[in-house]
Scaffold this active site. Sequence first.
Site, PDB file in Angstrom:
ATOM      1  N   CYS A 125      10.378   1.379 -11.547  1.00 34.11           N
ATOM      2  CA  CYS A 125      11.561   0.658 -11.982  1.00 34.11           C
ATOM      3  C   CYS A 125      12.814   1.321 -11.425  1.00 34.11           C
ATOM      4  O   CYS A 125      12.756   2.167 -10.544  1.00 34.11           O
ATOM      5  CB  CYS A 125      11.621   0.649 -13.507  1.00 34.11           C
ATOM      6  SG  CYS A 125      10.090   0.140 -14.297  1.00 34.11           S
ATOM      7  N   ASP A 170       2.461   2.910 -20.209  1.00 34.53           N
ATOM      8  CA  ASP A 170       2.648   4.357 -20.161  1.00 34.53           C
ATOM      9  C   ASP A 170       4.016   4.749 -20.708  1.00 34.53           C
ATOM     10  O   ASP A 170       4.214   5.877 -21.151  1.00 34.53           O
ATOM     11  CB  ASP A 170       2.448   4.893 -18.738  1.00 34.53           C
ATOM     12  CG  ASP A 170       3.368   4.241 -17.719  1.00 34.53           C
ATOM     13  OD1 ASP A 170       3.880   3.131 -17.989  1.00 34.53           O
ATOM     14  OD2 ASP A 170       3.560   4.825 -16.636  1.00 34.53           O
ATOM     15  N   ILE A 176       0.907  -0.454  10.956  1.00 33.66           N
ATOM     16  CA  ILE A 176       1.921  -1.066  11.799  1.00 33.66           C
ATOM     17  C   ILE A 176       1.998  -0.288  13.105  1.00 33.66           C
ATOM     18  O   ILE A 176       1.799   0.927  13.133  1.00 33.66           O
ATOM     19  CB  ILE A 176       3.287  -1.085  11.077  1.00 33.66           C
ATOM     20  CG1 ILE A 176       4.294  -1.944  11.835  1.00 33.66           C
ATOM     21  CG2 ILE A 176       3.819   0.311  10.847  1.00 33.66           C
ATOM     22  CD1 ILE A 176       5.552  -2.209  11.015  1.00 33.66           C
ATOM     23  N   SER A 214      -0.495   6.295  -0.524  1.00 35.38           N
ATOM     24  CA  SER A 214      -0.161   6.909   0.760  1.00 35.38           C
ATOM     25  C   SER A 214      -0.789   8.291   0.870  1.00 35.38           C
ATOM     26  O   SER A 214      -1.275   8.851  -0.115  1.00 35.38           O
ATOM     27  CB  SER A 214       1.360   7.025   0.930  1.00 35.38           C
ATOM     28  OG  SER A 214       1.858   8.132   0.186  1.00 35.38           O
ATOM     29  N   GLY A 215      -0.729   8.871   2.062  1.00 36.44           N
ATOM     30  CA  GLY A 215      -1.248  10.214   2.301  1.00 36.44           C
ATOM     31  C   GLY A 215      -0.176  11.282   2.328  1.00 36.44           C
ATOM     32  O   GLY A 215      -0.419  12.388   2.842  1.00 36.44           O
TER      33      GLY A 215
END
Length: 638
Positions: A2, A105, A312, A385-386
């Site tokens: 948010c 949460d 990409i 993601s990594g």
Amino acid sequence: MCGIAGAWSPTPRDSADELRALGARMGSAIAHRGPDDAGSWVEPGVGLVLAHRRLAIVDLSPEGHQPMASPDGRWVIAFNGEIYNHAALRSELAALGHGFRGHSDTEVLLAAITQWGVEAALERGNGMLALAAWDRRDRVLWLARDRVGKKPLYYGWSGDGTFVFGSELAALRAHPALRTEVDPDALALLLRLDYIPAPHAILRGVHKLPAGRLLRVDQALVRAGDAAFDPASAPQTWWSSLDRQRAAIRQGFDGDEGSALSTLDTLLRDATALRMQADVPLGAFLSGGTDSSLVTALMQAQSARPVRSFSIGFDNAVHDESGYAAAVARHLGTDHTRLHVDGHAALDLVPELPRIFDEPFADSSQVPTALLCRLARQHVTVALSGDGGDELFFGYGRYARALRNEQRLARLPRQLLARLAGDPGERARLGGLAALRAELAAGDLQGLARQRVSRWRRPEDVVIGARRVSTAYDDPAAMPGVGTGADALMQMDFACYLAEDILTKVDRASMAVGLEARAPLLDWRVAEFAWSLPLSMKWHEGTLKHLPKQLLSRYLPDELVHRPKSGFGAPVGDWLRGPLRDWAEAQLDERRLREEGHFRPEPIRAIWAEFLAGQRKWHTHLWGVLMFQAWRETLNQV
């Protein structure tokens, strides 16, 4: 995921309706972070408003609406982020007598604060967050940022003395009295690093809360204002990567490589599983490199259906890894989407960069990151993601070069070193003898690291009125003082480059399109385990990220695991000589630079001329100036 915002006036004078209108205006400025819902909470007698924009991820019902008040009425919170272990905390809190209306949460975090207090609740949580918690009984506002800096939080004072805060600078700029005077020290940091690290921000009177910090704000602090405030020392530390790294190094890892591999597998599987919890579609960023491939593999191993993955690539083959990503996706069996972008599609994004990144930001990989996030958002609302693998497991070639150069410098006689060393200034960027002299003059490992990460070596000579301010690459106190030089190199990057560049880039690019990004490798348990490992398990026989690659070999063939690292960049030099040349020329116009008064035009124009004449490396210097110039045009826009 948010966006939050708020304001606290030192002399309450606004009605409840006026405060709500202010909160709505500040929240609307960051509506892209939370397009699903909006809310505000006011306390007119104090002059306080909290605002929230919601991107619904867990518990899509109205029970997750924010700001959220505790059942006893004492606490009100506005929260941006995710608490991944909320189910375990919910069970613990329920046993202590807490009831829950929904399954968000946010409600768990609020109950944890009610039960244990703000700092203890943060320590028990495993997640990412920027938090504003208002204690109505004690009239104290608590602002907090997560352990590693996944979620941003700006704060400061407006021209009328109001204390303002928000997830992005745009929320603060929506306050009608906020000053928009550029801080030249922060601008110099932008030119040096490509980003502005916390606690600095581009506007005077505005600061960023550093990762792992907690700021207590009471009415006395609000009334004292910015003149009596030190953003470096005022926030208290609730989690320190430096302290935790020191403790992990001292404890060490008691086991061989096989047991380390087993531990890493267990930790990463759990960290990934926790981040796969969502009530919305979920996918993965897949570049084809070690870290993103490992995260995607662990997701697919724990999923009953093909994971959505996204990559990409550019038409410039030097910057295109999408072929590797597609090969990894085929082997893992993911549902893969590959977008190949020509120069025109990428360049169409450039005018939007100031809006997307909110504050001047000049890491050129911002372009492919923003395009990747747009692609993913067409199909999912959450993407893993990594991020973090390089800083935790010795993933950058510059680490090895810095360690080798440190050893070579130690062997040189002091008299010879003094004769050979020098400070060529900006010419060090061009390589050759100038770069060698700068390396010789670095003095120590921290100086060598600073050379490697710096764009402009002396930006204070270019930015009018700027002073040199310290960062993790300058301050000896930022060095762990235990372990190896490799530990020090990784700590500096973890504290500064990772938190303030990589995570900033991903947060702004993803939230600009209402996409939540999660990073399993940045689970605090994984980080502390990585810090405990000996260097031989990270850098082995010339192989970077040795242990993660060993784990990845369980899922992929060697030809997809062991390949050169090529990074995630954009062909900025080609663009500036080609389709962006006219735009850049207008931004760097000598008369404009002189009239605006932020830069000394002469060095910038000289570098621009050399670049156009064929000097290929100056584009990194120029991109920082261009990103500031483009951002400056938005200063009076809300």
